[in-house]
Scaffold this motif. Structure first.
Motif, mmCIF file in Angstrom:
data_model
loop_
_atom_site.group_PDB
_atom_site.id
_atom_site.type_symbol
_atom_site.label_atom_id
_atom_site.label_comp_id
_atom_site.label_asym_id
_atom_site.label_seq_id
_atom_site.Cartn_x
_atom_site.Cartn_y
_atom_site.Cartn_z
ATOM 1 N N ILE A 1 -63.808 40.448 102.025
ATOM 2 C CA ILE A 1 -65.239 40.414 102.337
ATOM 3 C C ILE A 1 -65.432 39.944 103.768
ATOM 4 N N PHE A 2 -64.667 38.901 104.121
ATOM 5 C CA PHE A 2 -64.756 38.365 105.474
ATOM 6 C C PHE A 2 -64.416 39.448 106.513
ATOM 7 N N LEU A 3 -63.349 40.182 106.244
ATOM 8 C CA LEU A 3 -62.953 41.220 107.193
ATOM 9 C C LEU A 3 -64.047 42.262 107.364
ATOM 10 N N LYS A 4 -64.724 42.558 106.244
ATOM 11 C CA LYS A 4 -65.816 43.522 106.295
ATOM 12 C C LYS A 4 -66.932 42.988 107.200
ATOM 13 N N LYS A 5 -67.253 41.716 106.991
ATOM 14 C CA LYS A 5 -68.317 41.102 107.787
ATOM 15 C C LYS A 5 -67.935 41.152 109.275
ATOM 16 N N LYS A 6 -66.696 40.792 109.535
ATOM 17 C CA LYS A 6 -66.240 40.749 110.917
ATOM 18 C C LYS A 6 -66.361 42.126 111.565
ATOM 19 N N SER A 7 -65.968 43.146 110.822
ATOM 20 C CA SER A 7 -66.009 44.476 111.430
ATOM 21 C C SER A 7 -67.453 44.945 111.584
ATOM 22 N N MET A 8 -68.337 44.523 110.659
ATOM 23 C CA MET A 8 -69.752 44.883 110.824
ATOM 24 C C MET A 8 -70.320 44.294 112.110
ATOM 25 N N ILE A 9 -69.948 43.044 112.381
ATOM 26 C CA ILE A 9 -70.432 42.393 113.603
ATOM 27 C C ILE A 9 -69.930 43.153 114.828
ATOM 28 N N GLU A 10 -68.641 43.454 114.803
ATOM 29 C CA GLU A 10 -68.049 44.141 115.956
ATOM 30 C C GLU A 10 -68.670 45.514 116.183
ATOM 31 N N LYS A 11 -68.844 46.234 115.071
ATOM 32 C CA LYS A 11 -69.415 47.580 115.184
ATOM 33 C C LYS A 11 -70.829 47.519 115.735
ATOM 34 N N GLU A 12 -71.583 46.559 115.242
ATOM 35 C CA GLU A 12 -72.978 46.485 115.658
ATOM 36 C C GLU A 12 -73.074 46.139 117.155
ATOM 37 N N ILE A 13 -72.229 45.214 117.604
ATOM 38 C CA ILE A 13 -72.257 44.870 119.031
ATOM 39 C C ILE A 13 -71.871 46.086 119.869
ATOM 40 N N LYS A 14 -70.889 46.824 119.377
ATOM 41 C CA LYS A 14 -70.461 48.029 120.076
ATOM 42 C C LYS A 14 -71.617 49.030 120.170
ATOM 43 N N ARG A 15 -72.329 49.161 119.059
ATOM 44 C CA ARG A 15 -73.474 50.080 119.055
ATOM 45 C C ARG A 15 -74.520 49.626 120.083
ATOM 46 N N LEU A 16 -74.838 48.334 120.077
ATOM 47 C CA LEU A 16 -75.863 47.834 120.994
ATOM 48 C C LEU A 16 -75.470 48.090 122.439
ATOM 49 N N LYS A 17 -74.163 48.011 122.698
ATOM 50 C CA LYS A 17 -73.714 48.217 124.073
ATOM 51 C C LYS A 17 -73.813 49.688 124.468
ATOM 52 N N SER A 18 -73.562 50.568 123.510
ATOM 53 C CA SER A 18 -73.506 51.989 123.879
ATOM 54 C C SER A 18 -74.864 52.676 123.770
ATOM 55 N N GLU A 19 -75.727 52.182 122.895
ATOM 56 C CA GLU A 19 -76.994 52.887 122.702
ATOM 57 C C GLU A 19 -78.001 52.495 123.777
ATOM 58 N N ARG A 20 -78.518 53.498 124.477
ATOM 59 C CA ARG A 20 -79.456 53.233 125.563
ATOM 60 C C ARG A 20 -80.834 53.745 125.193
ATOM 61 N N VAL A 21 -81.848 53.062 125.693
ATOM 62 C CA VAL A 21 -83.220 53.485 125.395
ATOM 63 C C VAL A 21 -83.950 53.797 126.694
ATOM 64 N N LYS A 22 -84.933 54.664 126.576
ATOM 65 C CA LYS A 22 -85.686 55.099 127.757
ATOM 66 C C LYS A 22 -86.912 54.216 127.952
ATOM 67 N N PRO A 23 -87.281 54.014 129.234
ATOM 68 C CA PRO A 23 -88.439 53.153 129.526
ATOM 69 C C PRO A 23 -89.688 53.576 128.746
ATOM 70 N N GLU A 24 -89.961 54.892 128.724
ATOM 71 C CA GLU A 24 -91.225 55.316 128.111
ATOM 72 C C GLU A 24 -91.252 55.020 126.617
#
Lengths: 631, 486
Positions: free
Chosen positions: A463-486
């Motif tokens: 379960i812990f490993l799952k949690k850890k990978s969820m955190i990592e994946k989410e941070i990775k997503r936040l870094k790669s996903e870009r949003v437009k000003p408008e």
């Protein structure tokens, strides 16, 4: 001698240190017996009925992540849960739990009893048996028990002397006999023993207390659990109350100082500065016209309240007068008087970082006997001795946590390197890597280690490993996903955040102080799938948020830790002779001989050892490595 | 505590006013650090130089766009070096001053100042020196430590160490406040308001800045006072320079064919290094037009620590003289009235400027100017004859007086209260940077555990100078000042 008198490990004492030690080592598959003077007092909270608080909850959550019991039992016994320092940063958040004393004892005893491979004995240990430099068992009032390792976790019981007014009597805790023979035995096997002092306040009967004139302090709703493994707190929740001493109270204290064992010179032991008696507070801070008192409930079914803030050793009748001078306590009954207790402790620089005695193989010491105070500090040491005693028997490498890995590492390194001459309590300010050692990431820091030791089950670990990978994946997503000003600027405006001019990553947005993860999730929800039911989704979210917002500081501390790693890895051979190193001053040689550090990092932290001395030591160690026969 | 796999640097020859000196670096970044400040005629990167080669070139200060020295650089790659790490040696020609500047440049670019005997220690630890020499290694560390401690102690004089200790106490006090606020949330401890915190931080930052500035004064002692000799043509600038050079010349750093556009002459005046900058062309052609001479003089004044304005006492004051007096009046300047062996036409009264001084446009490191004496607003007026050599002792006196005064500007620090030890300067600069971050953090409303990080790093830096560590002191302060404990 029959088989039943023969164990791998014997633990003396079933307090907070003893219980963790016994359970951890039994879980690691060795046979363990724990000795207590009274089965009914297993897991007794001898001072205030609370677990956690600043730096202490950090310890408890580390124990939890390593598979210890304290957090789980606290959650089962907890009657008020509160996160302190919420207005400050996550590194200094701390959970504090008011616990029901009786429930705490009950659940800790259950934990001991349900652990296979662990026997509990109500017998008084009189002597530790040592042959040569190897421990081989204990002698109780009944018989001799053999063991490969012995863990001494006797708390304040060694030559305990309770003071109330000018009277004093031998006791381990109020109403319990002290341990005299054991202290003598430790002395005989060559430990240097010192004397400390601590104290407790009076306990009051609920019936005489007028809560209506007091401040009230409720816990958080919903109660935040201490343990990662607790889904929900089931006990009814009780408030604490706040009142204050006044100038009249202070006058009573000052008028009666001649009856105080502290101020008449009877008490020789050194008390903790962070937990002074009310006598001390009144004398040292004369211009303060009042001191705060927390009335803490002793339990759900208890009619006792603990008067946190007026620890005292004045005579009983003065205590009554003192209490009744306080708003809301005019008619209060003192059920049990406060007292000061002096007790023996072992100078902890005589121990290795595993808390094994340097001069006796297999003998481990944990808890207040090492000069610490506090249940949490005791439990942390208990866990480490339990683990290391078991590892030693299995002939595996010792388990030592670094200062950058855990508060437990800071605690033990401080004890064995610097020693202490007052009861040692953990503070967050003792941790130089405070931003890395948060209570929120105890599992990320330590659970893998707990799993490798065999203290965390496969199921929990997955379960812990799952949690850890969820955190990592989410941070990775936040870094790669870009949003437009408008798209995002209208939302930013609503949040009071300045607009962006060019595309920005979600990660950059989350770094802004005014933006929370929940806002990001609203801008663009996670695509990493739903949270499995066994993981608290808020844990993942808060981890993502903290790691993002703190990133720069975390990196800065990691770099510092990394820089010191090399010197931490330079081992100093056992039995290394310091006096032959040219250029070392006599004082420095004495300090090094006294502590006998295990590596150059530890040596560099000994007070008074200079950087030049470390340079010299480094050359000398290298020389020894190339020709060990010379030294 | 220092690290053991970073890049270290030090001047590896003994310091002195003569001969050449070597700045040596050892460690993984040795080559790339020097590469950043080195320029060879063929623009070759040091990274492409084969091991154990010597290459000719210049050390550049990119910030001031200055050529610091003409050098020979030897590149030696691990493991066949003294320390078994990458080693670069910069052979400087320029003597004391450029040597120090080259060292400071490599430190600014990422090297750490080596501890006593640290090169030898690394050589031993990396297996370069064999066991029989181990005792010698220990002796080296000891000897160098003793020596450097003696120097450091001398440099950290009573008044200075008192100021540092005072500063440290104040830092501990604020840290204790922040820490108590963090660790005892239920004890009614209020953090000082952000205004109050800012005020305290500002005070400490200013104190640190003063110390760092005093080190800049110290730099004058180390590197020499930048001095410009100015004046209209034919007043005797070059005669003055020549007579000083004849008597006081220290080292000549003039290297023909280099890109150096400033020629310096180094003098040793009463024991103080003085660098005469020849940007103005002191040895100008005889037939230069007066206007051009003034322009040159004005340019020369930029960035000079001290101005020697030369006048011809045997001639009436020209309009250009007055112009120069007016400009120099707002600077640290000495009026040198030359040719007193001839009948005099200039009196002290002539020298009082008619207009208030011009506002300062460019600040010299020594600004604001020192309090003016009574003599026409100038710090000093000295009458000499460069031809006969009269009045020169008085001029020397005035120059060295001025250096001493500069050194104590901005505080009660005496000559001995200066921060001149490069290790101390680096530590102070580090502390100053952390105090700046602290103020920035308070401003941004950062939470206390982050502010504490800056305070502690600043404390560590000061502790490095005083040789003290801190965690226990902070706790002691908390228990002393706050009534803590339930």
């Amino acid at each position: 001698m029959t088989r039943s008198f023969h164990y791998d490990i014997i633990v003396i004492g079933a307090g907070h240190a003893g219980c963790e030690a016994a359970i951890a080592s039994a879980r690691m598959g060795v046979s363990v017996a724990v000795f207590t003077m009274n089965l009914d007092n297993i897991g007794q909270m001898s001072c205030n009925p609370a677990v956690g608080g600043l730096a202490k909850s950090h310890l408890v959550k580390e124990i939890d992540a390593l598979g210890g019991e304290m957090a789980k039992v606290t959650d089962k016994a907890g009657i008020q849960f509160k996160v302190l320092n919420k207005s400050k940063g996550p590194a200094v958040w701390a959970t504090r739990v008011q616990a029901d004393r009786a429930l705490y004892r009950k659940y800790m005893r259950q934990a001991l009893e349900s652990q296979s491979g662990l026997g509990i004995k109500q017998e008084n240990v009189e002597e530790i048996l040592v042959k040569g430099n190897q421990v081989h068992g204990v002698r109780t009032t009944e018989r001799i028990y053999k063991a490969k390792a012995v863990i001494v976790a006797t708390g304040t019981f060694l030559n305990g002397l309770i003071h109330i007014g000018l009277e004093n009597f031998l006791a381990g805790r109020t109403g319990e006999p002290p341990s005299i023979g054991l202290s003598k035995s430790l002395c005989e096997i060559g430990f240097k023993i010192g004397r400390l002092k601590t104290g407790t306040p009076p306990r009051l009967d609920v019936k005489g207390i007028d809560f209506s004139v007091m401040g009230i302090q409720e816990g958080d709703i919903p109660p935040p659990p201490m343990s990662l493994f607790t889904k929900e707190i089931k006990n009814p929740q009780l408030p604490c109350y706040i009142t204050y001493t006044n100038e009249n109270t202070h006058k009573i204290i000052l008028d009666n100082l001649k009856y105080s064992p502290l101020y008449s010179g009877i008490i020789k032991g050194i008390g903790p500065r962070y937990c002074p008696s009310i006598e001390d507070k009144v004398i040292r801070f004369r211009d303060k016209t009042r001191h705060q008192i927390f009335l803490e409930p002793e339990g759900i079914d208890s009619d006792e309240y603990y008067t946190n803030g007026i620890s005292t050793s004045l005579p009983c009748e003065v205590q009554v007068e003192l209490v009744r001078s306080i708003a809301g306590l005019e008619n209060a009954e003192v059920k049990k008087p406060g007292y000061a207790i002096e007790y023996d402790f072992v100078y902890p620089t005589q121990l290795k970082p595993t808390l094994e005695a340097k001069h006796i193989e297999g003998l481990f010491l944990a808890g207040q006997i090492n000069g610490t105070s506090g249940y949490e500090e005791a439990a942390a040491q208990g866990l480490i001795t339990g683990i290391n005693a078991a590892l030693k028997i299995k002939e595996r490498e010792p388990f030592i946590l670094g200062r950058h890995e855990a508060y437990i590492g800071v605690l033990i390194d401080d004890l064995v390197t610097k020693g202490t001459n007052e009861p040692y309590r953990m503070f967050t300010s003792r941790a130089e890597y405070r931003l890395l050692l948060r209570q929120d990431n105890a599992d990320l820091r330590l659970m893998e280690k707990g799993y490798n030791l065999g203290l965390i089950s496969e199921e929990v670990y997955n379960i812990f490993l799952k949690k850890k990978s969820m955190i990592e994946k989410e941070i990775k997503r936040l870094k790669s996903e870009r949003v437009k000003p408008e798209v995002v600027n209208p939302i930013l405006k609503k949040l009071g955040s300045s607009p962006i001019k060019e595309d920005a990553s979600l990660y950059q947005l989350l770094k802004r102080p005014e933006i929370e993860y929940i806002d990001i999730a609203r801008i663009s929800p996670s695509t990493n799938g739903l949270t499995p039911s066994e993981i608290r989704s808020e844990d993942v979210a808060s981890q993502v948020e903290i790691q993002t917002k703190y990133e720069g500081y975390i990196e800065r501390q990691k770099e510092t830790a990394e820089r010191f790693k090399k010197i931490e890895e330079k081992k100093i051979p056992e039995g290394f002779v310091y006096k032959w190193i040219p250029g070392l001053s006599k004082e420095i040689i004495e300090k090094l001989e006294d502590v006998r550090p295990f590596n150059l990092g530890q040596a560099s932290r000994i007070p008074g050892v200079t950087p030049v001395a470390i340079s010299l030591l480094m050359v000398a160690v290298e020389k020894h490595k190339r020709t060990p026969q010379i030294l | 505590m220092k690290s053991f796999d970073d890049t270290i640097a030090a001047i590896s020859t003994s310091l002195g006013y003569s001969g050449i000196g070597i700045v040596r670096l050892s460690g993984p970044d040795a080559i790339s650090i020097v590469d950043k400040i080195f320029s060879s005629p063929k623009k070759k990167s040091l990274k492409q130089i084969p091991s154990h080669r010597i290459i000719y070139g210049h050390i550049l200060n990119h910030l001031s766009k200055e050529v610091v020295d003409e050098v020979l650089v030897s590149v030696m790659r691990a493991p066949h070096t003294y320390t078994r790490e990458d080693v670069v040696e910069i052979n400087c020609h320029g003597g004391h001053v450029p040597l120090r500047r080259v060292l400071e440049l490599v430190l600014e670019n990422g090297a750490r100042l080596a501890g006593p005997g640290e090169f030898t220690q690394r050589a031993f630890l990396n297996g370069r020196i064999d066991l029989t020499q181990a005792e010698a290694v220990l002796d080296t560390i000891n000897a160098m430590t003793e020596q450097s401690q003696k120097v450091a102690m001398e440099q950290l004089s009573g008044s200075l160490s008192k100021r540092m200790e005072d500063l440290r106490d104040r830092l501990i006090e604020l840290t204790a406040f922040v820490e108590a606020y963090i660790d005892f949330p239920e004890e009614d401890i209020e953090l000082p308001s952000s205004e109050e915190m800012t005020k305290k931080a500002l005070e400490m930052r200013n104190a640190l800045r003063e110390l760092v500035d005093s080190s800049r004064h110290g730099r004058i002692l180390r590197e020499g006072l930048k001095t410009a000799i100015i004046g209209r043509p034919n007043v005797g600038k070059s005669s003055l320079l020549n007579v000083l050079l004849e008597q006081d010349r220290a080292i000549v750093t003039e290297v023909p064919g280099t890109t150096r556009d400033v020629i310096e002459e180094c003098l040793n005046i009463n024991g103080f290094p003085v660098r005469i900058m020849d940007t103005a062309g002191i040895r100008e052609a005889r037939d230069i037009v007066e206007r051009e001479g003034v322009e040159r003089s004005l340019r020369a004044m930029q960035g000079a620590d001290l101005i020697l304005l030369v006048l011809d006492g045997s001639d009436d004051l020209h309009g250009t003289d007055r112009e120069l007096i007016k400009s120099a009046n707002s600077k640290n300047a000495i009026l040198v009235v030359n040719k007193i062996d001839l009948p005099q036409k200039i009196t002290n009264e002539n020298l009082i400027p008619q207009n208030p001084p011009l506002p300062l446009l460019t600040k010299s490191p020594l600004s604001p100017p020192l309090s003016k004496g009574g003599e026409g607003g100038f710090n000093a007026i000295v009458k000499i004859s460069a031809l006969k050599g009269t009045g020169l002792d008085e001029l020397r006196e005035k120059i060295s007086d001025m250096i001493l005064k500069f050194s104590s500007a901005g505080g009660e620090a005496s000559y001995s209260g200066l921060v001149t030890n490069i290790r101390h300067v680096k530590a102070l600069e580090k502390a100053l940077a952390h105090m700046n971050s602290l103020m920035d953090g308070i401003n941004k409303g950062l939470s206390p555990e982050l502010l504490s990080l800056e305070l502690r790093d600043a404390l560590d830096a000061i502790g490095e100078i005083l040789g003290i560590t801190t965690p226990e002191d902070i706790l002691n302060k908390i228990f002393n000042d706050f009534c803590i404990g339930k």
